[in-house]
Design a protein around this motif. Structure first.
Motif, PDB file in Angstrom:
ATOM      1  N   VAL A  30       4.039  -3.709  -8.870  1.00 55.33           N
ATOM      2  CA  VAL A  30       4.048  -4.238  -8.011  1.00 55.33           C
ATOM      3  C   VAL A  30       4.235  -3.132  -7.109  1.00 55.33           C
ATOM      4  CG1 VAL A  30       5.478  -6.716  -8.036  1.00 55.33           C
ATOM      5  CG2 VAL A  30       6.547  -4.747  -7.836  1.00 55.33           C
ATOM      6  N   SER A  31       3.628  -3.352  -5.291  1.00 53.14           N
ATOM      7  CA  SER A  31       4.272  -2.230  -4.701  1.00 53.14           C
ATOM      8  C   SER A  31       5.690  -2.135  -3.381  1.00 53.14           C
ATOM      9  CB  SER A  31       2.952  -2.301  -3.520  1.00 53.14           C
ATOM     10  OG  SER A  31       1.778  -1.694  -4.540  1.00 53.14           O
ATOM     11  N   PRO A  32       5.594  -0.727  -3.824  1.00 49.95           N
ATOM     12  CA  PRO A  32       7.007  -1.322  -3.463  1.00 49.95           C
ATOM     13  C   PRO A  32       7.467  -0.978  -1.435  1.00 49.95           C
ATOM     14  CG  PRO A  32       7.262   0.954  -4.133  1.00 49.95           C
ATOM     15  CD  PRO A  32       6.081   0.327  -4.274  1.00 49.95           C
ATOM     16  N   ALA A  33       8.193  -1.118  -0.773  1.00 45.23           N
ATOM     17  CA  ALA A  33       8.145  -0.620   0.383  1.00 45.23           C
ATOM     18  C   ALA A  33       8.232   1.371   1.230  1.00 45.23           C
ATOM     19  CB  ALA A  33       8.996  -1.406   1.914  1.00 45.23           C
ATOM     20  N   MET A  34       7.631   1.726   1.171  1.00 50.37           N
ATOM     21  CA  MET A  34       7.803   2.912   1.895  1.00 50.37           C
ATOM     22  C   MET A  34       8.256   3.346   3.123  1.00 50.37           C
ATOM     23  SD  MET A  34       4.772   4.400  -1.455  1.00 50.37           S
ATOM     24  CE  MET A  34       6.204   6.279  -1.886  1.00 50.37           C
ATOM     25  N   GLY A  35       9.141   4.964   2.834  1.00 48.46           N
ATOM     26  CA  GLY A  35       8.986   5.465   4.821  1.00 48.46           C
ATOM     27  C   GLY A  35       9.533   6.705   3.583  1.00 48.46           C
ATOM     28  N   GLY A  56       0.712  -3.858   5.813  1.00 52.29           N
ATOM     29  CA  GLY A  56       0.389  -4.862   6.643  1.00 52.29           C
ATOM     30  C   GLY A  56       1.616  -4.119   8.217  1.00 52.29           C
ATOM     31  N   SER A  57       2.949  -3.508   7.741  1.00 53.19           N
ATOM     32  CA  SER A  57       3.314  -3.718   8.808  1.00 53.19           C
ATOM     33  C   SER A  57       3.823  -2.186   8.935  1.00 53.19           C
ATOM     34  CB  SER A  57       4.028  -4.401   9.198  1.00 53.19           C
ATOM     35  OG  SER A  57       4.512  -5.526   9.135  1.00 53.19           O
ATOM     36  N   THR A  58       3.883  -2.051   9.919  1.00 49.91           N
ATOM     37  CA  THR A  58       4.317  -0.406   9.981  1.00 49.91           C
ATOM     38  C   THR A  58       5.929  -0.453  11.122  1.00 49.91           C
ATOM     39  OG1 THR A  58       3.207   0.452  11.307  1.00 49.91           O
ATOM     40  CG2 THR A  58       2.913   0.872   9.347  1.00 49.91           C
ATOM     41  N   ALA A  59       6.626   1.120  10.631  1.00 46.53           N
ATOM     42  CA  ALA A  59       7.514   1.236  11.628  1.00 46.53           C
ATOM     43  C   ALA A  59       8.385   2.892  12.339  1.00 46.53           C
ATOM     44  CB  ALA A  59       9.088   0.840  11.412  1.00 46.53           C
ATOM     45  N   TYR A  60       8.624   2.738  13.391  1.00 46.38           N
ATOM     46  CA  TYR A  60       8.304   4.383  13.876  1.00 46.38           C
ATOM     47  C   TYR A  60       9.824   4.653  15.017  1.00 46.38           C
ATOM     48  CZ  TYR A  60       3.987   5.347  12.598  1.00 46.38           C
ATOM     49  OH  TYR A  60       2.215   5.503  11.878  1.00 46.38           O
ATOM     50  N   ALA A  61       9.929   6.139  14.528  1.00 47.95           N
ATOM     51  CA  ALA A  61      11.150   6.454  14.981  1.00 47.95           C
ATOM     52  C   ALA A  61      10.640   7.028  16.740  1.00 47.95           C
ATOM     53  CB  ALA A  61      12.028   7.212  14.147  1.00 47.95           C
ATOM     54  N   ALA A  97      11.072   7.720   0.728  1.00 43.81           N
ATOM     55  CA  ALA A  97      11.749   7.043   0.251  1.00 43.81           C
ATOM     56  C   ALA A  97      11.049   5.198  -0.368  1.00 43.81           C
ATOM     57  CB  ALA A  97      13.205   6.127   1.206  1.00 43.81           C
ATOM     58  N   ALA A  98      11.255   4.529  -2.028  1.00 46.26           N
ATOM     59  CA  ALA A  98      10.882   3.169  -2.235  1.00 46.26           C
ATOM     60  C   ALA A  98      11.990   2.278  -1.924  1.00 46.26           C
ATOM     61  CB  ALA A  98       9.813   4.050  -3.035  1.00 46.26           C
ATOM     62  N   SER A  99      11.432   1.021  -2.113  1.00 45.71           N
ATOM     63  CA  SER A  99      12.355  -0.643  -2.721  1.00 45.71           C
ATOM     64  C   SER A  99      11.308  -1.220  -2.807  1.00 45.71           C
ATOM     65  CB  SER A  99      13.328  -0.344  -1.614  1.00 45.71           C
ATOM     66  OG  SER A  99      15.003  -0.830  -2.522  1.00 45.71           O
ATOM     67  N   PHE A 100      11.655  -1.955  -3.607  1.00 45.89           N
ATOM     68  CA  PHE A 100      11.095  -3.619  -3.725  1.00 45.89           C
ATOM     69  C   PHE A 100      11.829  -4.199  -2.535  1.00 45.89           C
ATOM     70  CE2 PHE A 100       8.145  -1.853  -6.703  1.00 45.89           C
ATOM     71  CZ  PHE A 100       8.624  -0.968  -7.857  1.00 45.89           C
ATOM     72  N   GLY A 101      11.364  -5.277  -2.304  1.00 48.65           N
ATOM     73  CA  GLY A 101      11.722  -6.289  -1.890  1.00 48.65           C
ATOM     74  C   GLY A 101      11.913  -6.323  -0.377  1.00 48.65           C
ATOM     75  N   LEU A 102      11.572  -5.260   0.460  1.00 49.28           N
ATOM     76  CA  LEU A 102      11.873  -5.154   1.847  1.00 49.28           C
ATOM     77  C   LEU A 102      10.923  -5.478   2.817  1.00 49.28           C
ATOM     78  CD1 LEU A 102      13.676  -1.440   2.267  1.00 49.28           C
ATOM     79  CD2 LEU A 102      14.529  -3.375   1.247  1.00 49.28           C
ATOM     80  N   GLY A 103      11.557  -6.463   3.617  1.00 51.53           N
ATOM     81  CA  GLY A 103      10.883  -6.917   4.069  1.00 51.53           C
ATOM     82  C   GLY A 103      10.453  -5.983   5.937  1.00 51.53           C
ATOM     83  N   SER A 104       9.452  -6.304   6.775  1.00 55.02           N
ATOM     84  CA  SER A 104       9.251  -5.373   7.887  1.00 55.02           C
ATOM     85  C   SER A 104      10.483  -5.042   8.301  1.00 55.02           C
ATOM     86  CB  SER A 104       8.115  -5.614   8.234  1.00 55.02           C
ATOM     87  OG  SER A 104       8.741  -7.083   9.272  1.00 55.02           O
ATOM     88  N   GLY A 105      11.449  -6.151   8.618  1.00 55.56           N
ATOM     89  CA  GLY A 105      12.620  -5.600   8.882  1.00 55.56           C
ATOM     90  C   GLY A 105      13.297  -4.831   8.307  1.00 55.56           C
ATOM     91  N   MET A 106      13.138  -4.645   7.174  1.00 59.55           N
ATOM     92  CA  MET A 106      14.327  -3.481   6.708  1.00 59.55           C
ATOM     93  C   MET A 106      13.772  -2.081   7.182  1.00 59.55           C
ATOM     94  SD  MET A 106      17.336  -5.820   6.710  1.00 59.55           S
ATOM     95  CE  MET A 106      17.397  -7.158   6.820  1.00 59.55           C
ATOM     96  N   ILE A 107      12.785  -2.230   6.766  1.00 61.97           N
ATOM     97  CA  ILE A 107      11.394  -0.559   6.231  1.00 61.97           C
ATOM     98  C   ILE A 107      12.533   0.486   7.007  1.00 61.97           C
ATOM     99  CG2 ILE A 107      10.119  -2.004   5.265  1.00 61.97           C
ATOM    100  CD1 ILE A 107       8.437  -0.530   7.802  1.00 61.97           C
ATOM    101  N   SER A 108      13.118   0.311   8.319  1.00 64.35           N
ATOM    102  CA  SER A 108      13.535   1.251   8.546  1.00 64.35           C
ATOM    103  C   SER A 108      14.937   1.465   8.519  1.00 64.35           C
ATOM    104  CB  SER A 108      13.620   1.123  10.545  1.00 64.35           C
ATOM    105  OG  SER A 108      14.544   0.114  10.227  1.00 64.35           O
TER     106      SER A 108
END
Length: 126
Positions: A30-35, A56-61, A97-108
């Motif tokens: 599986v692919s992790p969320a990454m930041g 599908g979703s990104t976040a920026y400072a 950084a990477a982690s599995f199972g992070l939704g778009s609301g948590m990736i920051s």
């Protein structure tokens, strides 16, 4: 387990551009969320940009919106950060950084990431 290796840092003049890469290896089912996060001398680590596992979703400072662009290539297990219009205040060590199972609301949120790279130095001269 996931191993992360950053590359692409360096010295650039203000107004210039750099592209950071983060190569991920290890778990591939599986692919992790990454930041991307960064830490300047004497300051806390701060969020820069992140992308969900699918891209599908990104976040920026706020400080980098409109100047930085995060993307991922899951086929190559690579995370990219295109940095344009760089400023001296962008000088920092940049961490992937990477982690599995992070939704778009948590990736920051740095505390939600399980795996971290060693960092790459970005220095912007004025």
């Amino acid at each position: 387990q996931v191993q992360l290796v950053e590359s692409g840092g360096g010295l650039v003049q203000a107004g210039g551009s750099l592209r950071l890469s983060c190569a991920a290896s290890g778990r591939t089912d599986v692919s992790p969320a990454m930041g991307w996060f960064r830490q300047a001398p004497g300051k806390d680590r701060e969020f820069v940009a992140a992308v969900t596992y699918s891209g599908g979703s990104t976040a920026y400072a706020n400080s980098v919106k409109g100047r930085f662009a995060v993307s991922r290539d899951n086929a190559k297990s690579t995370l990219l950060l295109a940095m344009n219009s760089l400023k001296p205040e962008d000088t920092a060590v940049y961490y992937c950084a990477a982690s599995f199972g992070l939704g778009s609301g948590m990736i920051s949120r740095a505390e939600k990431y399980e795996y971290w790279g060693q960092g790459t130095q970005v220095t912007v001269s004025s």
